[in-house]
Design an enzyme around this catalytic site. Structure first.
Site, PDB file in Angstrom:
ATOM      1  N   LYS A   1      81.577  42.568  49.720  1.00  0.00           N
ATOM      2  CA  LYS A   1      82.004  42.286  48.279  1.00  0.00           C
ATOM      3  C   LYS A   1      83.172  43.135  47.854  1.00  0.00           C
ATOM      4  O   LYS A   1      82.778  44.173  47.873  1.00  0.00           O
ATOM      5  CB  LYS A   1      80.743  41.798  47.544  1.00  0.00           C
ATOM      6  CG  LYS A   1      80.858  40.981  46.217  1.00  0.00           C
ATOM      7  CD  LYS A   1      79.779  41.015  45.481  1.00  0.00           C
ATOM      8  CE  LYS A   1      79.945  40.040  44.269  1.00  0.00           C
ATOM      9  NZ  LYS A   1      78.605  39.771  43.333  1.00  0.00           N
TER      10      LYS A   1
ATOM     11  N   SER B   1      78.235  34.950  41.614  1.00  0.00           N
ATOM     12  CA  SER B   1      79.522  35.619  41.942  1.00  0.00           C
ATOM     13  C   SER B   1      79.806  35.881  43.263  1.00  0.00           C
ATOM     14  O   SER B   1      81.153  36.186  43.618  1.00  0.00           O
ATOM     15  CB  SER B   1      79.759  36.984  41.032  1.00  0.00           C
ATOM     16  OG  SER B   1      79.041  37.860  41.577  1.00  0.00           O
TER      17      SER B   1
ATOM     18  N   SER C   1      73.626  36.431  41.848  1.00  0.00           N
ATOM     19  CA  SER C   1      74.986  36.392  42.467  1.00  0.00           C
ATOM     20  C   SER C   1      74.815  36.695  43.998  1.00  0.00           C
ATOM     21  O   SER C   1      75.683  36.546  44.809  1.00  0.00           O
ATOM     22  CB  SER C   1      75.899  37.506  42.041  1.00  0.00           C
ATOM     23  OG  SER C   1      76.157  37.217  40.628  1.00  0.00           O
TER      24      SER C   1
END
Ligand SMILES: [Mg+2]
Ligand SMILES: [Zn+2]
Lengths: 99, 497, 511
Positions: B80, B155, B179
């Site tokens: 990420k 997210s 997330s």
């Protein structure tokens, strides 16, 4: 809870160093108002006898020995800077004298 | 030969260790898959082709030299974009960090590297991890491989989509309010938020320091457990890191047995507000747990309904401060510096230009919540709710070993559907937020497709602090039973891209 | 309107009028920069004067993702200073973020402590010189808390290199994150005309304290001790406290007193003219000795303090605190009183010794066996003169107290005359070795064997027949000239009295 006033929104933008257009500030005023109305309900259960929690776990006394570790080189430190001069970070003129 | 991109991480690691496939072959297969499908999915913000192949070659060299390989050596992973990686662009999905190449590795990144994990690149995310749809990325949304017109969650939508699109067998996500878990739920993948402090936050660009936690994402529970064991553990660079042994997550995932366990269904996290098909698959899964020998009871966590409100005060407060460092002075974007403007003006323009709407919304909200005069009513009260939620967990875990709920109230919604309605967007996290407030671990795994839309449904398992292994025990048992029932892993149902 | 412009306009009320019409209330906030090896929250070194931005890392540069970890020695220093200031030590306290944007503060928040300081409610006795001699004044301490320093900006363009009118600024973050302890007094009231001296005495007593504790170099000129002076006036001591001004970063003891006096006169004039004191930050100008208006606080200051989530609470173990208490050194005030008694000197003399920074060296010299009076005379006299000549602190002179003690000993036993002793000291400072090395090297010693003296006398007599005749004619006083010649010939190493004696016997003259 009092609805948030346009002046408050403008003041928040100053505190947060956000140079926003009047339109954007207006939109934010409405959005923040809606959100604040809904989150204000935390007050319903937050009675005086309840201690606040700032950290999810009850850790204390996490320290580091006072031993020098390698720093970045000046080159590395300045590598991502938008503007550099004589080994320093170059920044626009400062109005506010705080510091 | 078999399509290497369809294999599990553990299977790939075994092939590499046995020399039946080289790490370079495995990496190439995934890089090819990325170039084939990522145009449609947009899971990646940056693909580090060269670095990945070098890392893979290094693993093959180690193996040739007979040096011992880690449990995931040679297995590709999608990182990420909120975690730093030395020399590799790290944007956090924001304009304000465009082009920033960190001078250092996050602890997670460094542990992955030293374990021989091959980092393919950086995945898309909502700006600074603020969102539940990845639509708040400054670099365009990620699409859900199940239906490209739908959101992959957020997210960490990029990491979850990369798994569901078979671009990578493993990914790292971060979870501040869901997330990792919510994207896992809506993409039919597995995601774990470890106990707060279980995985180092050093090098994780902070959204809300007291809530953020990095964790493993995978296509099955065992892979996630192995990845968990690689990235977890004490780090002296993170003052909030727990100095204790990593919970035995891999053993638990292998054990995959819930007999004798007490499972609590959280009354406040079901029923109203949950999509019918989500509720249905959840109920079926709970029934299945009972068949597998778990004792299921209903428990009440009376303050969970206040968690969302508390979260949307605590998070913006911390993030308004954490994001202050993005001012265009030392790194990243600087806007409006024409030589005449003052530093105050340039900071203001940089931040107004560099941050997207949601980031600005939350910075303003947090600035308000922390201001003199409002602190007690907002931030102060929110911290008390945090205490109450933590007490609810403690009371519940007196009665049961784990808690379960649907991970998200709905399946993947359409891109743009909730973009204009922040409150509706925030509701996606209603079931995942309590664990972040209390620091407890949570796992999401797929429990089927909702009848009404054929999209994946996630079930969340929650455990006490530092009892992460219970998540894997329950998750692996349920996963095995479901896959047996389905006859194939759920992701085999992802349409061809 | 530049701040300097605003300041230039300030009218001042005559000092005596201020005292006649107003009662001052004083508050001091002193930032002590700790002399730890590393910064407050990262492992970067803290040496003064390194090349710009060579002592930074992701943490103190606030690079995204970096995290702070507390320096254990900084916490220990804070607890020890708290104990030395007679404070209570918090059993549990947190760091807090103080949020405001400023380019020399990388995170745009300062990690400090807010409503949970590590030390609180203490006091410090300071000695204030008054016309009636020194007076002890007890200053109540509100709190002492830990925080981090900022970077340093230099301003380019414009006239004076000052911030006003500069074209742009250059920032060096070497200092960013260096540990500070901020000591805050409670309002100091009822001191009237003594306000400037009380302020100075507090700053210098605190300096002595941190030096005795060994937690700071306390070089005011290097900014390792920085005082903020809060001052307000009211008509009578019974009125509520007036609005205060906050004069920042005053960095010499003398200036602390000057700043207090200036603000009293400025506010006096302002109030007398019917004006109001604005609560504002003011800047001290060392050169002109005035304060000028800085950021007025109508741009409502709102630091949005909240507990620092990246750091866990500090909970000092009571047993550890007691250990530290037991390990505290003798504190400066007590030590001064003890030495004054041992040496039996007047307040005035003691004051001179302290101001000359001679306390340590004199004590050490005496400890090395020297007579207290002689030790004091040497350090306050000849050695102070040599230090001034060389523009160094007494303590930095290239001579050890042990050397001085030895020189004093040699004089006492008659091996050296005072003249020779001074030459020996010169020699030691010139790097010729220990006093004994110099004595040997320069062949310095009193000559007292008559043979060699008589030889010198014969020579002198032969060379000065006219003088000899005067003596023989009864002008005995003329003998001085011959004695002088002999002393000259022996490079001052002869015992003059003995020479005179031998000369007169030789000439058969009655002394
Ligand atoms: Mg301070
Ligand atoms: Zn540093």
């Amino acid at each position: 809870m009092p609805a948030i006033t346009p002046d408050e929104v403008a003041h928040l933008a100053v505190l947060a160093r956000l140079d926003l257009t009047p339109e954007h500030l207006g939109r934010l005023g409405v959005e923040l108002d809606v959100i604040l109305q809904s989150v204000a309900r935390v007050a319903e259960v937050a009675s005086a006898d309840i201690p606040p929690t700032s950290h999810p776990l009850p850790l204390t006394n996490v320290f580091r020995a006072d031993v020098v570790q390698p720093s970045l080189t000046a080159e590395q430190a300045l590598s991502a800077a938008p503007a550099v001069e004589s080994g320093r970070f170059r920044v626009p003129r400062i109005l506010d004298e705080e510091g | 030969m078999t399509d290497l991109t369809r294999l599990t991480a553990t299977a790939l690691a075994a092939l590499v260790a046995a020399g039946e496939a080289s790490a370079v072959e495995v990496t190439r297969a995934h890089l090819d898959r990325i170039s084939a499908v990522d145009g449609a999915v947009h899971a990646f913000l940056h693909v580090d082709t060269e670095g990945a192949l070098d890392a893979a070659a290094a693993v093959d060299a180690d193996r040739a030299a007979g040096s011992p390989l880690g449990p995931l050596a040679g297995v590709p992973l999608a990182l990420k974009d909120v975690l730093t990686m030395e020399g590799i662009p790290t944007t956090c999905g924001s304009r304000i960090l465009e082009g920033w190449r960190p001078a250092y590795d996050a602890t997670v990144t460094q542990r992955l590297k030293s374990a021989g994990v091959v980092i393919l690149g950086k995945t898309n995310m909502d700006e600074f991890a603020m969102g539940s749809s990845t639509e708040h990325s400054a670099y365009g949304p990620t699409h859900n491989p199940w239906d490209l017109a739908r959101i992959p969650g957020g997210s960490g939508g990029g990491s979850a989509a990369a798994l569901a699109a078979f671009e990578a067998p493993l990914a790292i996500g971060t979870d501040t309010g869901g997330s990792i878990r919510q994207p896992a739920a809506v993409t039919g993948t597995v995601g774990i938020k470890p106990t707060y402090g279980g995985v180092s936050r050093y090098g994780l660009v902070a959204l809300a320091s007291s809530l953020d936690q990095a964790g493993p994402c995978a296509r099955n529970v065992l892979d996630a457990a192995v990845l968990h064991s690689v990235i977890a553990g004490y780090d002296p660079h993170d003052s909030t890191s727990i100095d204790q042994p990593v919970p035995p997550v891999v053993e638990a995932a292998r054990r995959a047995d819930v007999r004798g366990m007490k499972v609590g269904v959280v009354r406040e996290l079901t029923g109203d507000g949950y999509q019918a098909g989500v509720q249905q698959r959840f109920d079926e899964a709970v029934a299945l747990l009972e068949e597998l020998g778990a004792e299921v009871v209903e428990v009440s966590c009376p303050h969970f309904p206040y968690a969302l409100a508390a979260y949307y005060l605590i998070l913006p407060s911390e993030c308004s401060s954490n994001l202050a460092k993005f001012d265009g002075m030392r790194f990243g974007l600087r806007a409006g510096d024409d030589g005449t403007r003052s530093v105050e003006e340039v900071m203001g323009r940089t931040r107004a230009t560099g941050f997207g709407d949601e980031a600005i919304r939350r910075i303003m909200l947090g600035t308000y919540a922390l201001s003199a005069g409002y602190y007690d009513a907002y931030y102060g009260s929110a911290q008390k709710v945090r205490t109450l939620v933590t007490r609810d967990f403690a009371a519940a875990f007196e009665q049961v070993d784990v808690l379960v709920s649907p991970t998200a109230p709905t399946t993947a919604f359409r891109l743009g559907e909730k973009l204009e309605d922040p409150l509706a967007m925030y509701l996606n996290d209603v079931a995942t937020i309590p664990a972040n407030l209390a620091g407890t671990p949570g796992l999401s795994l797929p429990v089927g497709l909702a009848p009404e839309d054929g999209l994946p449904v996630g079930l969340q398992v929650m455990a006490p602090v530092m009892a992460d292994e219970r998540l894997y025990r329950v998750g692996a048992a349920l996963e095995a039973a479901l896959v047996a029932r389905w006859g194939a892993p759920i992701l085999d149902g992802v349409p061809a891209l | 309107m530049t701040a300097a412009g605003a300041g230039a306009a300030d009218a001042l009320m005559p000092w005596d009028d201020v005292l006649a019409r107003f009662d001052p209330a004083l508050g001091l906030e002193v930032h002590v920069e700790l002399s730890t090896a590393t910064k407050m929250f990262c492992g970067c070194p803290t040496e003064f004067g390194a090349e710009p931005n060579t002592q930074t890392c992701p943490t103190c540069l606030a690079l995204p993702g970096a995290l702070p970890v507390v320096n254990a020695v900084a916490v220990e220093s804070a607890v020890r200073l708290g104990l030395a200031l007679n404070c209570s030590i918090a059993s549990w306290c947190r760091f807090a973020r103080k949020n405001y944007f400023y380019p020399d503060m990388p995170k745009n928040y300062q990690v400090s402590q807010y409503d949970e300081p590590i030390a609180y409610d203490g006091w410090l006795d300071v000695e204030v010189p008054t016309p009636e001699g020194p007076r002890i004044h007890r200053i109540a301490i509100e709190r002492a808390h830990m925080e981090e320093d900022t970077g340093k900006s230099s301003h380019v363009g414009g006239d004076t290199g000052r911030i006003q009118g500069a074209d742009y600024s250059l920032v060096d973050y070497n200092r960013a994150g260096i540990p500070l302890i901020e000591v805050v007094t409670k309002p100091i009231e009822g001191i009237g005309a003594l306000a400037p001296e009380v302020a100075r005495a507090f700053a210098s007593e605190l300096r002595d304290l941190v030096v005795a504790l060994g937690i700071s170099d306390a070089h005011m000129h290097q900014g390792s001790l920085r005082a903020d002076v809060n001052l307000s006036l009211r008509r009578t001591p019974t009125d509520p406290l007036g609005t205060r001004s906050e004069t920042k970063n005053v960095n010499s003891f003398r200036s602390v007193a000057r700043a207090v006096r200036y603000e009293m006169q400025r506010q006096g004039a302002l109030l007398e003219a019917g004006g109001k004191v604005v609560q504002e930050t003011r800047h001290w100008h060392e050169d002109t000795g005035i304060t000028t208006s800085g950021r007025s606080k109508e741009e409502a200051e709102d630091y949005r303090y909240f507990p620092e989530p990246d750091l866990v609470p500090v909970a000092p173990d009571p047993a550890w605190v007691e250990e530290l208490r037991a390990g505290l050194p003798e504190l400066p005030a007590l030590r001064r009183r003890r030495l004054q008694q041992e040496w039996d000197v007047s307040d005035l003399e003691m004051g001179a010794v302290v101001n000359a920074g001679a306390l340590e060296v004199i004590e050490a010299t005496i400890a090395d066996g020297a007579d207290p009076l002689a030790a004091r005379r040497w350090w306050m006299g000849e050695l102070s003169r040599l230090a001034n000549e060389r523009e160094v602190e007494l303590g930095d002179l290239a001579i050890f107290p042990a050397d001085v003690a030895r020189v004093i000993g040699l004089v006492a036993e008659g091996t050296l005359t005072d003249t020779m002793a001074r030459q020996v000291v010169e020699g030691v400072l010139a790097g010729e070795g220990s006093p004994d090395d110099v004595v040997a090297g320069r062949g310095l010693k009193v000559v007292n064997d008559d043979a060699s003296l008589l030889a010198a006398i014969d020579a002198a007599v032969a060379a000065n027949t006219d003088v000899v005749n005067k003596i023989l004619a009864g002008k005995v006083a003329a003998a001085g000239a011959i004695v002088g010649a002999v002393m000259k010939a022996t490079r001052g190493q002869a015992d003059a009295a003995r020479v005179r004696e031998l000369l007169l016997t030789k000439l058969g003259v009655e002394p």
